[in-house]
Design an enzyme around this catalytic site. Structure first.
Site, mmCIF file in Angstrom:
data_model
loop_
_atom_site.group_PDB
_atom_site.id
_atom_site.type_symbol
_atom_site.label_atom_id
_atom_site.label_comp_id
_atom_site.label_asym_id
_atom_site.label_seq_id
_atom_site.Cartn_x
_atom_site.Cartn_y
_atom_site.Cartn_z
ATOM 1 N N ASP A 81 3.542 -3.157 6.278
ATOM 2 C CA ASP A 81 3.476 -2.936 4.826
ATOM 3 C C ASP A 81 2.995 -4.219 4.157
ATOM 4 O OD1 ASP A 81 3.923 -2.560 2.096
ATOM 5 O OD2 ASP A 81 5.767 -1.425 2.409
ATOM 6 N N SER A 119 9.751 3.595 -2.555
ATOM 7 C CA SER A 119 9.370 2.285 -3.087
ATOM 8 C C SER A 119 10.334 1.834 -4.187
ATOM 9 C CB SER A 119 7.915 2.341 -3.580
ATOM 10 O OG SER A 119 7.414 1.059 -3.840
ATOM 11 N N HIS A 121 2.213 0.884 3.080
ATOM 12 C CA HIS A 121 3.154 1.147 1.997
ATOM 13 C C HIS A 121 3.039 2.605 1.584
ATOM 14 C CE1 HIS A 121 5.919 -0.160 -1.135
ATOM 15 N NE2 HIS A 121 5.257 0.626 -1.967
#
EC number: 3.1.1.23
Length: 425
Positions: free
Chosen positions: A345, A207, A376
């Site tokens: 996501d 991320s 995610h």
């Protein structure tokens, strides 16, 4: 008389209403859980080259269908929520040593070091340098699970603890981690290079960490020395382009934005003495009024504008997002690079995925992997209801790293053979 004749029909009417209600509920469940969505291998974007052909042969997960848990695994929201709430299921507890590095501005950076638990597949000394997601650290369950798996696959692991993320480590300067600051990650990498001069590096970012590691590698080619490859999972590539989509209610992104902003507020406020205290020499742009604005912030954009950008003296939010995003550095990365996102996501808008797609069309070292499901940082696997601790993502990163190590070993052996043949001639 008519009333008596109508009475027997009432149960049938009620049964019809019940059936309609059940049908409506089932329809909503099917739509919300995305049960009709197919399972398939991930979409792959790459240039035809010797490396890509080798990867397709050596990484079965790239060509096999990813099958999430049957009941809820096709919902990106549930995958994301489960990751956010639990991180991983029944995660292990790898044993590591915490290292402290004093930065030039007085900040104290920390990372955790985990030694390998098995011999590596090619017998080399290889270290994974790992950058977690926003406000995350080595004690998060998804990091622990991945590290344990990587250790058992023969990798040493170094995991950065984002500045200010660990609740038991106080800040020693009026600064904490930001969206694209690479200072602490660079300090960890330099420590590994000096302490283990023979090791080679596999760079991994999750991320926000994916943005940081890609930006770090692209800042200067010297940062790519001894780096075998880089893997970035579920990053957004451009904060400037993402800020508008992150304020939309589509896919509940505005709600996720609020939750993440609330978590960031708690972390910042837990360090308010170090950041806003009277005895602290704060950045000139950081004022006490920014603390009052922080209390009312409901989005990451507001927090970034009022607090985060000022740690590094950016004049505007646009300047901060442009300079801190990895998008302008990706084309400067020359080592093998795998970029992974999930099509469902809810945090990363599909428009942002044009960035890795376009890059993979121009650069032979880049492969973009896009499975249909995973949310995610979810990518859970399991038969029906209960997920397995180890995820598709965990296995893919290690499988890719193994393949790159084998690719480099084969190249080295071929070079040695060619050199011997040339000397004999």
């Amino acid at each position: 008389m008519n009333a008596m004749m109508d009475t027997p029909e009432l149960p049938a009417v009620f049964d019809g209403v019940k059936l309609a209600a059940v049908a409506a509920v089932l329809y909503v469940i099917v739509r919300c859980l995305n049960l009709k969505s197919p399972t398939a291998p991930p979409d792959l974007y790459f240039q035809d080259s010797g490396l890509s052909r080798f990867l397709l042969k050596s990484c079965p997960l790239l060509t096999k269908e990813y099958i999430p848990p049957l009941i809820w695994g096709k919902s990106g929201h549930i995958q994301t929520a489960l990751y956010g709430k639990m991180g991983r299921v029944s995660s292990p507890h790898p044993y590591g040593h915490r290292k402290f590095i004093t930065m030039s501005d007085g900040a104290t950076s920390t990372f955790d070091l985990f030694e390998p638990l098995a011999e590596h597949c090619v017998g080399d000394d290889v270290t994974m340098v790992i950058c977690p997601g926003i406000a995350n650290h080595s004690e998060k369950q998804y990091i622990r699970t991945f590290v344990d798996y990587a250790q058992k696959s023969g990798y040493r692991c170094a995991v950065l603890n984002h500045l200010g993320a660990l609740p038991n480590i106080e800040l020693t300067s009026p600064r904490m981690f930001t969206y694209g600051c690479t200072w602490e990650f660079g300090a960890m990498v330099n420590y590994i290079k000096k302490t283990y001069p023979l090791t080679q590096l596999v760079v991994v970012g999750f991320s926000l960490g994916g943005n940081i590691v890609c930006k770090y590698l692209g800042e200067t080619q010297a940062n790519q020395e001894k780096v075998l490859c880089c893997v970035s999972v579920c990053q957004g590539y451009s904060a400037l382009r993402a800020q508008e989509t992150f304020m939309q209610w589509d896919q509940c992104r505005r709600f996720y934005n609020f939750l993440m902003a609330d978590n960031m507020k708690k972390i910042i406020l837990s360090h308010r003495q170090a950041l806003f205290g009277d005895h602290i020499k704060k950045p000139q742009s950081l004022e006490d009024t920014d603390l009052s604005r922080l209390y009312t912030a409901t989005s990451l954009t507001q927090i970034d504008d009022n607090v985060m950008r000022k740690f590094h003296g950016y004049n505007s939010l646009q300047e901060y997002y442009e300079e801190e995003s990895c998008m302008r550095y990706l084309h400067r990365i020359y080592v093998p690079l795998m970029l992974v996102n999930a099509a469902d996501d809810p945090l990363v808008h599909e428009s942002l995925l044009t960035i890795p797609k376009s890059l993979s069309e121009k650069r032979e070292n880049v492969m973009f992997v896009l499975p249909l499901h995973g949310g995610h940082l979810g990518f859970f696997e399991g038969s029906v209801l209960f997920p397995e601790p180890l995820t598709w993502m965990d296995k893919l990163v290690v499988e890719y790293a193994n393949a790159i190590c084998q690719w480099e070993r084969n190249k080295s052996q071929c070079s040695d053979t060619e050199q011997v043949e040339a000397e004999l001639e």
